[in-house]
Scaffold this motif. Structure first.
Motif, PDB file in Angstrom:
ATOM      1  N   THR A  31      74.332  21.308 105.806  1.00  0.00           N
ATOM      2  CA  THR A  31      74.154  20.539 107.034  1.00  0.00           C
ATOM      3  C   THR A  31      75.029  19.298 106.971  1.00  0.00           C
ATOM      4  O   THR A  31      75.005  18.554 105.988  1.00  0.00           O
ATOM      5  N   TYR A  33      75.945  15.730 108.875  1.00  0.00           N
ATOM      6  CA  TYR A  33      75.364  14.755 109.795  1.00  0.00           C
ATOM      7  C   TYR A  33      76.404  13.715 110.175  1.00  0.00           C
ATOM      8  O   TYR A  33      77.117  13.197 109.315  1.00  0.00           O
ATOM      9  N   LEU A  35      76.559  10.016 111.422  1.00  0.00           N
ATOM     10  CA  LEU A  35      75.664   8.867 111.466  1.00  0.00           C
ATOM     11  C   LEU A  35      76.343   7.681 112.137  1.00  0.00           C
ATOM     12  O   LEU A  35      77.568   7.582 112.142  1.00  0.00           O
ATOM     13  N   GLU A  51      66.713  11.278 103.674  1.00  0.00           N
ATOM     14  CA  GLU A  51      66.179  11.522 105.019  1.00  0.00           C
ATOM     15  C   GLU A  51      65.574  10.258 105.615  1.00  0.00           C
ATOM     16  O   GLU A  51      65.734   9.987 106.808  1.00  0.00           O
ATOM     17  N   MET A  54      68.417   8.025 106.800  1.00  0.00           N
ATOM     18  CA  MET A  54      69.118   8.560 107.969  1.00  0.00           C
ATOM     19  C   MET A  54      68.292   8.462 109.247  1.00  0.00           C
ATOM     20  O   MET A  54      68.857   8.517 110.342  1.00  0.00           O
ATOM     21  N   HIS A  57      69.453   7.250 112.766  1.00  0.00           N
ATOM     22  CA  HIS A  57      70.900   7.031 112.713  1.00  0.00           C
ATOM     23  C   HIS A  57      71.714   8.299 112.935  1.00  0.00           C
ATOM     24  O   HIS A  57      72.936   8.251 112.902  1.00  0.00           O
ATOM     25  N   VAL A  58      71.073   9.442 113.155  1.00  0.00           N
ATOM     26  CA  VAL A  58      71.789  10.701 113.317  1.00  0.00           C
ATOM     27  C   VAL A  58      72.293  10.833 114.754  1.00  0.00           C
ATOM     28  O   VAL A  58      71.507  10.854 115.692  1.00  0.00           O
ATOM     29  N   GLU A  60      74.779  13.354 115.620  1.00  0.00           N
ATOM     30  CA  GLU A  60      74.944  14.804 115.778  1.00  0.00           C
ATOM     31  C   GLU A  60      74.773  15.448 114.418  1.00  0.00           C
ATOM     32  O   GLU A  60      74.893  14.791 113.388  1.00  0.00           O
ATOM     33  N   GLN A  61      74.520  16.757 114.435  1.00  0.00           N
ATOM     34  CA  GLN A  61      74.495  17.500 113.187  1.00  0.00           C
ATOM     35  C   GLN A  61      74.969  18.918 113.437  1.00  0.00           C
ATOM     36  O   GLN A  61      74.901  19.426 114.548  1.00  0.00           O
TER      37      GLN A  61
END
Length: 71
Positions: A31, A33, A35, A51, A54, A57-58, A60-61
């Protein structure tokens, strides 16, 4: 720049796919990410710490699923 945190094997080193010889194909999920900040985590950080850092702050992934089988 990146930091390799603690893996599920308890080490701070990348160990690639290694299904047992004779097993069928194993699936591996990677995965990525995007950020909106740079995380400041120590090399001792594990998945839970990553996790938590993050969270919120995500942007898109994306997920890459690979299959690997030893010959």
């Amino acid at each position: 720049m990146g930091v390799v945190g603690v893996t599920t094997r308890g080490t701070n080193t990348w160990i690639g796919p290694a299904p047992p010889p004779g097993d069928g194909p194993h699936r591996y999920f990677f995965t990525l990410y995007a950020l909106d900040t740079v995380l400041e985590l120590p090399p001792s950080a594990g998945r839970a710490e990553l996790e938590a850092a993050m969270a919120g702050h995500v942007l898109e992934q994306a997920v890459l699923i690979g299959r690997f089988q030893r010959g």
